[in-house]
Design a protein around this motif. Structure first.
Motif, PDB file in Angstrom:
ATOM      1  N   ALA A 259       0.831  -1.206   0.000  1.00  0.00           N
ATOM      2  CA  ALA A 259       0.000   0.000   0.000  1.00  0.00           C
ATOM      3  C   ALA A 259       0.865   1.256   0.000  1.00  0.00           C
ATOM      4  O   ALA A 259       0.567   2.232  -0.703  1.00  0.00           O
ATOM      5  CB  ALA A 259      -0.931  -0.002   1.217  1.00  0.00           C
ATOM      6  N   ALA A 260       1.951   1.239   0.782  1.00  0.00           N
ATOM      7  CA  ALA A 260       2.838   2.407   0.828  1.00  0.00           C
ATOM      8  C   ALA A 260       3.508   2.638  -0.526  1.00  0.00           C
ATOM      9  O   ALA A 260       3.633   3.776  -0.990  1.00  0.00           O
ATOM     10  CB  ALA A 260       3.892   2.221   1.915  1.00  0.00           C
ATOM     11  N   THR A 261       3.921   1.547  -1.166  1.00  0.00           N
ATOM     12  CA  THR A 261       4.562   1.675  -2.478  1.00  0.00           C
ATOM     13  C   THR A 261       3.593   2.239  -3.508  1.00  0.00           C
ATOM     14  O   THR A 261       3.935   3.137  -4.293  1.00  0.00           O
ATOM     15  CB  THR A 261       5.079   0.300  -2.948  1.00  0.00           C
ATOM     16  OG1 THR A 261       6.025  -0.199  -1.999  1.00  0.00           O
ATOM     17  CG2 THR A 261       5.741   0.416  -4.312  1.00  0.00           C
ATOM     18  N   GLU A 262       2.367   1.736  -3.509  1.00  0.00           N
ATOM     19  CA  GLU A 262       1.367   2.204  -4.477  1.00  0.00           C
ATOM     20  C   GLU A 262       0.915   3.628  -4.176  1.00  0.00           C
ATOM     21  O   GLU A 262       0.635   4.401  -5.100  1.00  0.00           O
ATOM     22  CB  GLU A 262       0.169   1.256  -4.477  1.00  0.00           C
ATOM     23  CG  GLU A 262       0.490  -0.126  -5.036  1.00  0.00           C
ATOM     24  CD  GLU A 262      -0.719  -1.047  -5.002  1.00  0.00           C
ATOM     25  OE1 GLU A 262      -1.858  -0.526  -5.051  1.00  0.00           O
ATOM     26  OE2 GLU A 262      -0.532  -2.273  -4.912  1.00  0.00           O
ATOM     27  N   SER A 263       0.843   3.976  -2.914  1.00  0.00           N
ATOM     28  CA  SER A 263       0.383   5.320  -2.555  1.00  0.00           C
ATOM     29  C   SER A 263       1.328   6.393  -3.086  1.00  0.00           C
ATOM     30  O   SER A 263       0.912   7.512  -3.389  1.00  0.00           O
ATOM     31  CB  SER A 263       0.236   5.456  -1.036  1.00  0.00           C
ATOM     32  OG  SER A 263       1.503   5.464  -0.401  1.00  0.00           O
ATOM     33  N   ALA A 264       2.614   6.048  -3.213  1.00  0.00           N
ATOM     34  CA  ALA A 264       3.599   7.014  -3.707  1.00  0.00           C
ATOM     35  C   ALA A 264       3.371   7.357  -5.174  1.00  0.00           C
ATOM     36  O   ALA A 264       3.880   8.373  -5.665  1.00  0.00           O
ATOM     37  CB  ALA A 264       5.009   6.466  -3.509  1.00  0.00           C
TER      38      ALA A 264
END
Length: 353
Positions: A259-264
């Motif tokens: 989720a953190a990777t995609e949110s970026a």
């Protein structure tokens, strides 16, 4: 408005300090000054409202004839403004129905059955506490939803822009409620033990009634597809936060990393900050302290860029706590804590959980 300098003039406008030497009755002055307020949401909600105010002369009714020409002109302008469609008052009804599928009788029964199925001796007491918290949260949510709608469309006290922001905030809180319920519907022994402590509190809704904080964040993009991706990510983060609070650290960490990777990639710092903060929580919970520190710093930077003061406070606080594990970094921990306190003071001193 009067002012010998630009700053003085701006201050007079912001304070509504118009000159008092004009020979008009106090009731006329009050009506006109309300229309001149710096904040759009504090002005008259419509020309009709202004006309009605100017028509109420408590002393000299003959003055109404002197205002007739002006009132006719304003009436034409009000007629033009009236052509803009407004949602009917009925749109402020049925807030509780919007919670159907998030917390309702069916979900209550499902959570109850799930708790009982664990066969823990305190399952019934835990469910009673959870149900009490969720009932209070849902009741407060519905009341705030109705109040926000009526403040704009019924009482004219709030701008349409602020209404949209409050509704976006409330929708996000509804997603969080739904995520909590989904976790409660599949509890394990640890989940039942922690159930009451992780339940949402109605006080968490207060952010949706704070105009200053709502008007501060970065606005959502206009592109519908981009908005949809952001909304989907917010739902994922709400579900992950509920899993974290239920103690599902190891299985949830991988999803938090994704989720953190995609949110970026969303180019929307408020969501990126929330995702990084959550990833740091999972990493700290499983003992990956170096990785957690990096995630908290990324959350801090994204929070600062996205004007998310609350997330910034939480990131500063988590960093201070994490760094404080090491005795040789105690001075650094104190500096981090001072940053958190300074940001919190700017927020007004509210508690941040």
């Amino acid at each position: 408005f009067a002012g010998s300098t630009l700053d003085a003039l701006a201050s007079a406008i912001a304070a509504g300090a118009a000159p008092r030497d004009a020979r008009v009755p106090a009731w006329v002055r009050r009506a006109v000054l309300r229309g001149l307020r710096a904040e759009p949401g504090e002005r008259w909600p419509s020309m009709d409202a202004l006309i009605n105010a100017l028509a109420q002369n408590p002393v000299e009714r003959l003055w109404r004839w002197g205002l007739l020409t002006t009132l006719l002109f304003l009436g034409v302008m009000a007629g033009v403004a009236a052509l803009r469609p407004r949602p009917p008052v009925r749109t402020c009804l049925g807030a509780a129905e919007r919670l159907r599928g998030s917390w309702d009788a069916e979900r209550r029964d499902a959570v109850h059955r799930a708790f009982v199925a664990t066969k823990m001796p305190y399952a019934e007491d835990a469910f009673a506490g959870v149900a009490r918290s969720l009932d209070g949260y849902a009741k407060a949510w519905a009341a705030m939803h109705t109040e926000a709608c009526e403040a704009t469309w019924l009482r004219g006290e709030q701008s349409a822009e602020l209404l949209d922001l409050r509704m976006q905030c409330l929708e996000k809180q509804r997603q969080r409620l739904q995520a909590w319920v989904e976790v409660y519907k599949a509890p394990d022994v640890e989940g039942v033990r922690r159930a009451v402590s992780m339940a949402p509190a109605a006080a968490e809704l207060r952010v949706c009634a704070d105009p200053e904080e709502l008007l501060l964040p970065v606005r959502l993009p206009r592109d519908p597809a981009a908005r949809a991706r952001i909304t989907a990510m917010e739902q994922r983060l709400a579900a992950l936060r509920a899993r974290f609070q239920a103690g599902q650290y190891q299985p949830g960490k991988k999803d938090a990393q994704l989720a953190a990777t995609e949110s970026a990639t969303l180019s929307y710092q408020p969501v990126e900050a929330e995702a990084e903060l959550l990833l740091g929580d999972f990493q700290q919970a499983v003992g990956e302290l170096t990785e957690a520190e990096s995630a908290f710093y990324r959350a801090l930077w994204a929070g600062e860029a996205g004007k998310q003061d609350r997330i910034s406070v939480e990131a500063w606080t988590r960093l201070a706590y994490l760094v404080g594990y090491s005795q040789d970094r105690a001075p650094e921990s104190q500096r981090l804590l001072r940053h958190a306190q300074a940001t919190l003071q700017r927020l007004g001193g509210d508690d941040v959980e």
